[in-house]
Design a protein around this motif. Structure first.
Motif, short mmCIF file in Angstrom:
data_model
loop_
_atom_site.label_atom_id
_atom_site.label_comp_id
_atom_site.label_asym_id
_atom_site.label_seq_id
_atom_site.Cartn_x
_atom_site.Cartn_y
_atom_site.Cartn_z
N ALA A 1 2.30 26.04 22.81
CA ALA A 1 2.48 25.74 23.53
C ALA A 1 1.65 26.26 24.64
O ALA A 1 1.45 25.37 25.77
N GLN A 2 0.46 26.67 24.26
CA GLN A 2 -1.36 26.64 25.19
C GLN A 2 -1.74 24.70 25.38
O GLN A 2 -1.36 25.18 27.16
N CYS A 3 -1.24 24.36 24.77
CA CYS A 3 -1.81 22.60 25.55
C CYS A 3 -0.84 22.43 26.09
O CYS A 3 -0.86 22.10 27.45
N SER A 4 0.74 22.45 26.37
CA SER A 4 1.87 22.17 27.46
C SER A 4 1.86 22.47 28.16
O SER A 4 1.69 23.19 29.92
N ARG A 5 1.01 23.74 28.56
CA ARG A 5 0.29 25.44 29.59
C ARG A 5 0.10 24.34 30.71
O ARG A 5 0.14 24.71 31.66
N TRP A 6 -1.36 24.10 30.06
CA TRP A 6 -2.29 23.63 30.78
C TRP A 6 -1.93 21.72 31.18
O TRP A 6 -2.08 21.95 32.58
N LEU A 7 -0.79 21.31 30.87
CA LEU A 7 -0.31 20.25 31.50
C LEU A 7 0.65 20.29 32.47
O LEU A 7 0.51 19.47 33.38
N VAL A 8 1.05 21.43 32.40
CA VAL A 8 1.80 21.91 33.52
C VAL A 8 1.14 22.02 35.29
O VAL A 8 1.40 21.80 35.94
N GLY A 9 -0.15 22.54 34.67
CA GLY A 9 -0.97 22.91 35.55
C GLY A 9 -1.65 21.44 35.84
O GLY A 9 -2.24 21.02 37.34
N GLU A 10 -1.55 20.51 35.48
CA GLU A 10 -1.98 18.79 35.82
C GLU A 10 -0.82 18.50 36.32
O GLU A 10 -1.55 16.73 36.41
N GLY A 11 -0.08 18.75 36.67
CA GLY A 11 1.54 18.11 36.92
C GLY A 11 2.15 17.49 36.16
O GLY A 11 3.58 16.60 36.69
N ALA A 12 2.29 17.04 35.24
CA ALA A 12 2.76 17.01 33.64
C ALA A 12 4.01 17.20 33.90
O ALA A 12 4.24 18.63 34.02
N VAL B 1 2.87 30.62 33.91
CA VAL B 1 3.47 29.59 33.94
C VAL B 1 4.51 29.44 32.55
O VAL B 1 4.39 29.79 31.58
N ARG B 2 5.95 29.12 33.05
CA ARG B 2 6.42 28.79 31.92
C ARG B 2 6.95 27.09 31.82
O ARG B 2 6.77 26.09 32.17
N VAL B 3 7.27 27.06 30.33
CA VAL B 3 7.10 25.86 29.73
C VAL B 3 8.65 25.10 29.16
O VAL B 3 9.06 26.65 28.15
N PRO B 4 9.29 24.30 29.39
CA PRO B 4 10.21 24.46 28.29
C PRO B 4 10.33 24.17 27.39
O PRO B 4 9.38 23.38 26.46
N LEU B 5 11.04 25.11 25.80
CA LEU B 5 10.72 25.14 24.74
C LEU B 5 12.21 24.69 24.43
O LEU B 5 13.55 25.24 24.24
N VAL B 6 11.86 23.70 22.84
CA VAL B 6 12.63 23.37 22.35
C VAL B 6 12.53 23.95 20.47
O VAL B 6 11.11 23.17 20.05
N GLN B 7 13.35 23.95 20.16
CA GLN B 7 13.76 24.25 18.59
C GLN B 7 13.63 23.56 17.53
O GLN B 7 14.73 22.64 17.28
#
Length: 270
Positions: free
Chosen positions: A79-90, A114-120
């Motif tokens: 989730a590296q990309c998702s973590r960056w997107l959190v910083g962009e306000g997504a 930076v916490r990202v919601p994760l789902v398997q």
């Protein structure tokens, strides 16, 4: 069956679809830590690189405006990309089929704060309501490892809101005609581009431990269109002059001559 044997043979051969899917899931579970040890510095814990060529979403903006939007990462890995997107306000949700990769994602959450919601979840059966996502994307996730990636496109089309965007990066199909070698030895075609026989690794008992599936440019286009999506663009990133990183068959020597990645950008009608 979980594949635990060493690789006895690797090459191009037919493989049972269900066995290949199970094997790939087990491979990512078993190799998540090693994969990130090798590539984690290049990827960064909270950066968004589309491909080994070095293209960043911060520069390309293939997802469009993401601030305040619901964004789904399919085949998110750590989730590296998702973590960056959190910083962009997504508002991001990261999904992956591999428990091993999601465990690494939690480790990076803790390290970065930076916490990202994760789902398997399997990308072919997204546990989401219809028309609930503004943007969906994957950077080399899911699609190359599934014999029926058309189902991924169909699921993404289902969960996208009208006008929602779907962007996915894959190994450039032309690469399948060349050896997986980043040096000059990888500049001579040795296979037919039109040969769709999967690449597979098997153990001494003949059980698959890993598989990748080849689709031509036309195959990708037809699968996107068949899902009811509209294809907007195909991006072929050029190798960044300052990028000296070698990643498997990707590297600066071959990258100057041959495309290594294709990024497809599409949207849901409406």
């Amino acid at each position: 069956m979980v594949h635990t044997g060493a690789v006895e043979w690797a090459g191009y051969d037919d493989v049972d679809a269900r066995e290949a899917t199970r094997a790939n899931r087990a491979w990512w579970d078993a190799n998540a830590e090693e994969y990130l040890s090798e590539h984690g510095e290049f990827l960064g814990p909270a950066d968004f690189r589309w491909c080994p060529e070095g293209l960043r979403e911060a520069d390309a903006r293939l997802l469009g405006e993401v601030a305040g939007r619901r964004v789904l990462e399919v085949g998110a890995g750590a989730a590296q990309c998702s973590r960056w997107l959190v910083g962009e306000g997504a508002h991001v949700l990261a999904m992956d089929v591999s428990a091993g990769m999601l465990a690494r994602a939690r480790t990076l959450d803790a390290a970065t704060g930076v916490r990202v919601p994760l789902v398997q979840a399997d990308a072919r059966a997204l546990p989401l309501d219809d028309a609930c996502v503004d943007v969906a994307f994957t950077a080399f996730g899911a699609i190359p490892f599934l014999p029926d990636a058309d189902r991924v496109h169909a699921e993404v089309a289902r969960v996208l809101r009208p006008g929602g965007r779907w962007v996915f990066a894959v190994v450039h199909p032309v690469r399948w005609a060349f050896p997986d070698d980043p040096t000059e030895e990888g500049l001579t075609a040795t296979r037919s581009y039109f040969d769709r026989t999967p690449y597979v690794e098997v153990d001494a008992e003949g059980e698959p431990g890993y598989a990748e599936f080849h689709r031509t440019i036309g195959d990708h286009v037809r699968e996107v269109v068949a899902a009811g999506l509209v294809l907007d663009d195909v991006v072929e990133p050029e190798w960044s002059p300052d990028n000296e990183h070698v990643w498997g068959g990707w590297g600066p020597v071959r990258g100057r001559y041959l495309p290594g990645t294709a990024i497809f950008r599409a949207h849901a009608p409406g």
